[in-house]
Enzyme design. Structure first.
Site, PDB file in Angstrom:
ATOM      1  N   ARG A 123       0.820  -1.208   0.000  1.00  0.00           N
ATOM      2  CA  ARG A 123       0.000   0.000   0.000  1.00  0.00           C
ATOM      3  C   ARG A 123       0.860   1.266   0.000  1.00  0.00           C
ATOM      4  O   ARG A 123       0.508   2.276  -0.600  1.00  0.00           O
ATOM      5  CB  ARG A 123      -0.926  -0.022   1.213  1.00  0.00           C
ATOM      6  CG  ARG A 123      -1.983  -1.125   1.150  1.00  0.00           C
ATOM      7  CD  ARG A 123      -2.893  -1.085   2.369  1.00  0.00           C
ATOM      8  NE  ARG A 123      -3.930  -2.119   2.296  1.00  0.00           N
ATOM      9  CZ  ARG A 123      -3.817  -3.320   2.833  1.00  0.00           C
ATOM     10  NH1 ARG A 123      -2.717  -3.648   3.469  1.00  0.00           N
ATOM     11  NH2 ARG A 123      -4.792  -4.197   2.733  1.00  0.00           N
ATOM     12  N   ASP A 183      -9.546  -4.607   8.406  1.00  0.00           N
ATOM     13  CA  ASP A 183      -8.563  -5.553   8.934  1.00  0.00           C
ATOM     14  C   ASP A 183      -9.107  -6.219  10.201  1.00  0.00           C
ATOM     15  O   ASP A 183      -8.948  -7.430  10.403  1.00  0.00           O
ATOM     16  CB  ASP A 183      -7.251  -4.845   9.289  1.00  0.00           C
ATOM     17  CG  ASP A 183      -6.674  -4.052   8.134  1.00  0.00           C
ATOM     18  OD1 ASP A 183      -5.580  -4.378   7.674  1.00  0.00           O
ATOM     19  OD2 ASP A 183      -7.336  -3.093   7.702  1.00  0.00           O
ATOM     20  N   ARG A 186     -11.624  -8.823   9.346  1.00  0.00           N
ATOM     21  CA  ARG A 186     -10.954 -10.053   8.918  1.00  0.00           C
ATOM     22  C   ARG A 186     -10.380 -10.812  10.113  1.00  0.00           C
ATOM     23  O   ARG A 186     -10.453 -12.045  10.180  1.00  0.00           O
ATOM     24  CB  ARG A 186      -9.835  -9.704   7.930  1.00  0.00           C
ATOM     25  CG  ARG A 186     -10.323  -9.197   6.580  1.00  0.00           C
ATOM     26  CD  ARG A 186      -9.203  -8.560   5.771  1.00  0.00           C
ATOM     27  NE  ARG A 186      -9.639  -8.202   4.423  1.00  0.00           N
ATOM     28  CZ  ARG A 186      -9.121  -7.229   3.693  1.00  0.00           C
ATOM     29  NH1 ARG A 186      -8.123  -6.493   4.205  1.00  0.00           N
ATOM     30  NH2 ARG A 186      -9.566  -6.975   2.489  1.00  0.00           N
ATOM     31  N   HIS A 210      -2.680   0.555   8.308  1.00  0.00           N
ATOM     32  CA  HIS A 210      -3.475  -0.359   7.486  1.00  0.00           C
ATOM     33  C   HIS A 210      -2.513  -0.962   6.476  1.00  0.00           C
ATOM     34  O   HIS A 210      -2.365  -0.492   5.349  1.00  0.00           O
ATOM     35  CB  HIS A 210      -4.597   0.397   6.775  1.00  0.00           C
ATOM     36  CG  HIS A 210      -5.341  -0.428   5.757  1.00  0.00           C
ATOM     37  ND1 HIS A 210      -5.936  -1.616   6.065  1.00  0.00           N
ATOM     38  CD2 HIS A 210      -5.561  -0.227   4.432  1.00  0.00           C
ATOM     39  CE1 HIS A 210      -6.512  -2.116   4.979  1.00  0.00           C
ATOM     40  NE2 HIS A 210      -6.293  -1.285   3.974  1.00  0.00           N
TER      41      HIS A 210
END
Length: 350
Positions: A123, A183, A186, A210
């Site tokens: 990212r 996140d 998950r 993140h």
């Protein structure tokens, strides 16, 4: 770009048929000017933006939904596709334009615009392709909706939330990054799968960046109100630290796996952001792990940095950060995560 929705001017010479079709009751008062009208603007009509827009519509979160994108043909196609589902959805006016003036008066501006993450790309590597874009996106949003809340979804979300804060001039409580809300979902799913329980009964957070330097808060995980690790210790049930690390690694790898399989992520982030939009616009004061200005928390110093902490959010944005107890190791990992982000921010010149 013009919006296309059903109009009452269907008679000859554009005669307004509303007056003929409906008869007003006697002594009726005009609609109350104080009635709340909720407007959400979604910037970016890609896979993520449209998943968010679709979820917002199905969950009846807005009276007016605006789509903005740089590609007029695709934008009009997406708008029409949603409008054609009007008979199956709550009543929402849908507009679309390449001109940011259409966003005027928005309560919430959700920014998803940015380059698509490619397989194997972190990212943080997306950063330099997206900062330049934000210089064209954020200022007009702030100008047309000076009282709105900015919700940043574009990756790398923590750094871009910082960029949006700087470019908007907004107070930090009104600039929020979607952060590790997904996140953490998950994470909860994987723990629930291991224990064969409902994920909604699992309380667990991923905080920090993140991305690859995120921090799993194992010390505060509970299932049905029972703290998991302390329960295992009291019951003298052995567990391997490697197992915990593997679960966290699976969380980090989840997005990369989805991208490698279908080319992008969309549905989970769509639900995650709609969940945040509901908490904000309905003033639910729920706690979400979102990207906030973290300076001063848990020993984070050295500069202004946005990263995810469990925060209470409402109609006014961030109300405060939850005082979650962290172990010394978790605090150090969080500070290391902040340092990772700060090192990148120093290169931006924002």
């Amino acid at each position: 770009m013009h919006k296309t929705f059903s109009t009452s001017s269907l008679g000859p010479d554009g005669l307004d048929l509303t007056q003929a079709f409906f008869r007003p009751i006697q002594s009726a008062a005009p609609p109350s000017p104080t009635k709340r009208h909720t407007k959400i603007s979604v910037i970016g009509a890609g896979n993520v933006g449209m998943a968010i827009a679709q979820t917002i519509l199905t969950q009846d979160l807005a009276d007016e939904l605006v789509l903005v994108d740089a590609k007029p043909e695709k934008l009009r196609g997406e708008m029409l596709d949603l409008q054609h589902a009007a008979a199956f959805l709550p009543r929402t006016k849908i507009h679309a334009s390449v001109d940011y003036a259409v966003t005027v008066g928005s309560d919430l501006c959700i920014v998803t615009a940015g380059a698509r993450q490619v397989p194997g790309e972190s990212r943080l590597n997306l950063l330099h392709r997206n900062v330049a874009l934000f210089r064209h996106v954020i200022p007009p949003l702030a100008r047309y909706s000076p009282d709105s809340i900015l919700l940043i979804v574009s990756n790398p979300v923590d750094v871009l939330t910082y960029v949006a804060w700087k470019l908007s001039g907004f107070p930090p409580n009104r600039v929020i990054g979607s952060g590790t809300n997904l996140d953490s979902s998950r994470f909860r799913f994987l723990i629930a799968d291991h224990l064969d329980v409902n994920a909604q009964d699992v309380q667990a957070y991923i905080i920090g960046e993140h991305g690859d330097s995120s921090v799993a808060l194992w010390s505060s995980i509970s299932v049905g109100g029972v703290p998991v690790l302390s329960f295992l210790e009291k019951q003298q049930i052995a567990y391997e630290k490697k197992t915990l690390e593997n679960i966290h690694k699976a969380v980090i790898d989840s997005a990369y796996e989805v991208i490698s399989l279908k080319g992008y992520t969309s549905w989970a982030i769509g639900y995650s952001v709609a969940n945040l939009a509901r908490s904000i616009l309905r003033d639910q004061r729920k706690i979400h792990p979102v990207s906030v200005l973290a300076k001063g928390f848990y020993g984070i110093e050295g500069g202004d940095v946005f990263l995810s902490l469990p925060a209470q959010i409402s109609r006014g944005g961030i109300l405060g950060v939850t005082n979650v107890h962290l172990t010394e190791d978790e605090e150090q990992r969080l500070r290391d995560s902040a340092k990772t982000i700060l090192e990148v921010q120093t290169q931006l010149g924002v």
